[in-house]
Scaffold this motif. Structure first.
Motif, PDB file in Angstrom:
ATOM      1  N   LEU A 255     -30.078  66.640 -93.987  1.00  0.00           N
ATOM      2  CA  LEU A 255     -29.487  66.124 -95.659  1.00  0.00           C
ATOM      3  C   LEU A 255     -27.880  65.648 -94.873  1.00  0.00           C
ATOM      4  CD1 LEU A 255     -31.253  67.959 -97.545  1.00  0.00           C
ATOM      5  CD2 LEU A 255     -31.748  65.966 -96.755  1.00  0.00           C
ATOM      6  N   GLU A 256     -27.423  64.838 -95.809  1.00  0.00           N
ATOM      7  CA  GLU A 256     -26.374  64.283 -95.771  1.00  0.00           C
ATOM      8  C   GLU A 256     -25.563  65.239 -95.989  1.00  0.00           C
ATOM      9  OE1 GLU A 256     -22.758  61.833 -94.911  1.00  0.00           O
ATOM     10  OE2 GLU A 256     -24.852  61.559 -94.349  1.00  0.00           O
ATOM     11  N   ALA A 257     -25.930  66.285 -97.103  1.00  0.00           N
ATOM     12  CA  ALA A 257     -24.351  67.280 -97.957  1.00  0.00           C
ATOM     13  C   ALA A 257     -24.898  67.967 -96.773  1.00  0.00           C
ATOM     14  CB  ALA A 257     -25.294  67.877 -98.684  1.00  0.00           C
ATOM     15  N   ASP A 258     -25.739  68.757 -96.468  1.00  0.00           N
ATOM     16  CA  ASP A 258     -25.516  69.027 -94.860  1.00  0.00           C
ATOM     17  C   ASP A 258     -24.359  69.222 -93.780  1.00  0.00           C
ATOM     18  OD1 ASP A 258     -27.754  70.964 -96.521  1.00  0.00           O
ATOM     19  OD2 ASP A 258     -29.179  70.186 -94.769  1.00  0.00           O
ATOM     20  N   ARG A 259     -24.653  67.705 -93.927  1.00  0.00           N
ATOM     21  CA  ARG A 259     -23.353  67.251 -92.305  1.00  0.00           C
ATOM     22  C   ARG A 259     -22.040  67.249 -92.964  1.00  0.00           C
ATOM     23  NH1 ARG A 259     -26.672  61.549 -91.400  1.00  0.00           N
ATOM     24  NH2 ARG A 259     -28.792  62.440 -90.576  1.00  0.00           N
ATOM     25  N   VAL A 260     -22.089  67.158 -93.986  1.00  0.00           N
ATOM     26  CA  VAL A 260     -20.427  67.290 -94.758  1.00  0.00           C
ATOM     27  C   VAL A 260     -19.699  68.800 -94.276  1.00  0.00           C
ATOM     28  CG1 VAL A 260     -19.439  66.637 -97.154  1.00  0.00           C
ATOM     29  CG2 VAL A 260     -21.105  65.427 -96.178  1.00  0.00           C
ATOM     30  N   VAL A 261     -20.465  69.674 -95.053  1.00  0.00           N
ATOM     31  CA  VAL A 261     -20.803  70.777 -94.962  1.00  0.00           C
ATOM     32  C   VAL A 261     -20.484  71.475 -93.784  1.00  0.00           C
ATOM     33  CG1 VAL A 261     -21.553  73.482 -95.574  1.00  0.00           C
ATOM     34  CG2 VAL A 261     -21.517  70.961 -97.187  1.00  0.00           C
ATOM     35  N   LEU A 262     -20.666  71.495 -92.713  1.00  0.00           N
ATOM     36  CA  LEU A 262     -21.239  71.428 -91.460  1.00  0.00           C
ATOM     37  C   LEU A 262     -19.947  71.383 -91.045  1.00  0.00           C
ATOM     38  CD1 LEU A 262     -22.129  72.958 -89.044  1.00  0.00           C
ATOM     39  CD2 LEU A 262     -23.593  70.847 -88.530  1.00  0.00           C
ATOM     40  N   LYS A 263     -19.584  69.885 -91.165  1.00  0.00           N
ATOM     41  CA  LYS A 263     -18.353  69.222 -90.133  1.00  0.00           C
ATOM     42  C   LYS A 263     -17.236  70.138 -91.170  1.00  0.00           C
ATOM     43  CE  LYS A 263     -15.349  64.885 -90.266  1.00  0.00           C
ATOM     44  NZ  LYS A 263     -14.646  65.404 -89.894  1.00  0.00           N
ATOM     45  N   GLU A 264     -16.896  70.351 -92.752  1.00  0.00           N
ATOM     46  CA  GLU A 264     -15.684  70.551 -92.676  1.00  0.00           C
ATOM     47  C   GLU A 264     -16.013  72.245 -92.501  1.00  0.00           C
ATOM     48  OE1 GLU A 264     -16.622  71.122 -96.892  1.00  0.00           O
ATOM     49  OE2 GLU A 264     -16.236  69.231 -97.619  1.00  0.00           O
ATOM     50  N   LEU A 265     -17.085  72.739 -92.272  1.00  0.00           N
ATOM     51  CA  LEU A 265     -16.919  74.532 -91.381  1.00  0.00           C
ATOM     52  C   LEU A 265     -16.275  74.110 -90.254  1.00  0.00           C
ATOM     53  CD1 LEU A 265     -20.128  75.601 -93.336  1.00  0.00           C
ATOM     54  CD2 LEU A 265     -18.453  76.410 -93.215  1.00  0.00           C
ATOM     55  N   ARG A 266     -16.482  73.376 -89.296  1.00  0.00           N
ATOM     56  CA  ARG A 266     -16.323  73.291 -87.699  1.00  0.00           C
ATOM     57  C   ARG A 266     -14.853  72.556 -88.177  1.00  0.00           C
ATOM     58  NH1 ARG A 266     -20.569  69.233 -83.921  1.00  0.00           N
ATOM     59  NH2 ARG A 266     -19.057  69.851 -82.775  1.00  0.00           N
ATOM     60  N   ASP A 267     -13.912  72.278 -89.136  1.00  0.00           N
ATOM     61  CA  ASP A 267     -12.558  71.656 -88.818  1.00  0.00           C
ATOM     62  C   ASP A 267     -12.294  72.930 -89.238  1.00  0.00           C
ATOM     63  OD1 ASP A 267     -13.278  69.157 -88.570  1.00  0.00           O
ATOM     64  OD2 ASP A 267     -12.847  68.705 -90.601  1.00  0.00           O
ATOM     65  N   ARG A 268     -12.509  74.331 -89.886  1.00  0.00           N
ATOM     66  CA  ARG A 268     -11.941  75.141 -90.226  1.00  0.00           C
ATOM     67  C   ARG A 268     -11.846  76.328 -89.417  1.00  0.00           C
ATOM     68  NH1 ARG A 268     -13.192  76.256 -96.656  1.00  0.00           N
ATOM     69  NH2 ARG A 268     -12.645  73.931 -97.363  1.00  0.00           N
ATOM     70  N   CYS A 269     -12.824  75.825 -88.143  1.00  0.00           N
ATOM     71  CA  CYS A 269     -13.419  77.471 -87.818  1.00  0.00           C
ATOM     72  C   CYS A 269     -13.348  76.719 -86.363  1.00  0.00           C
ATOM     73  CB  CYS A 269     -14.269  78.137 -87.984  1.00  0.00           C
ATOM     74  SG  CYS A 269     -14.290  79.499 -86.387  1.00  0.00           S
ATOM     75  N   GLY A 270     -12.426  76.670 -85.164  1.00  0.00           N
ATOM     76  CA  GLY A 270     -12.165  76.280 -83.561  1.00  0.00           C
ATOM     77  C   GLY A 270     -13.848  77.691 -83.194  1.00  0.00           C
ATOM     78  N   GLU A 271     -14.094  78.403 -83.076  1.00  0.00           N
ATOM     79  CA  GLU A 271     -15.394  79.121 -82.363  1.00  0.00           C
ATOM     80  C   GLU A 271     -16.596  78.313 -82.875  1.00  0.00           C
ATOM     81  OE1 GLU A 271     -15.278  83.187 -82.974  1.00  0.00           O
ATOM     82  OE2 GLU A 271     -13.782  83.463 -81.598  1.00  0.00           O
TER      83      GLU A 271
END
Length: 121
Positions: free
Chosen positions: A8-24
């Motif tokens: 879902l688009e909402a899941d993609r947005v959340v995942l992108k935000e998490l990936r931006d905040r956490c390099g690991e």
């Protein structure tokens, strides 16, 4: 754990935000996506060596351990990621028979087990 096209688009947005905040997490997503592509396209023969090298040099101990485990039985892993035939159907039947056998342990004789195995529901 789902295909990116099915998210879902909402899941993609959340995942992108998490990936931006956490390099690991970002590194894990990149490596896992590459491995999933090898699994689905059976292109392990060309890409597996590079993937294992990258996983062993990653900051994630779980992926390093997984890559080390792959190296222990390299020929089987390579065959699993490059050969187009599979014994999955046979393994499914073996699993079903073992389940029936466990269910009937101590309750039935071999003739009843035979009938249950042969009568596919």
């Amino acid at each position: 754990m789902s295909h990116p096209d099915g998210q879902l688009e909402a899941d993609r947005v959340v995942l992108k935000e998490l990936r931006d905040r956490c390099g690991e997490l970002d590194a894990a997503c990149v490596l896992i996506t590459r491995f999933a592509q090898m699994l689905t396209t059976r292109s392990g023969r060309d890409k597996l060596e590079r993937w294992v090298h990258d996983a062993q040099n990653s900051p994630l101990p779980e992926l390093r351990g997984f890559a080390t485990g792959l190296r222990k039985d390299w020929s089987a892993v390579m065959a699993g990621l490059s050969v187009h035939w599979s014994s999955g159907a046979v393994e499914g039947h073996v699993n079903r028979i073992k389940m029936l056998k466990r269910q009937m342990f101590g309750r039935a004789k071999p003739d009843l087990l035979r009938k249950r195995v042969l009568l596919v529901s």
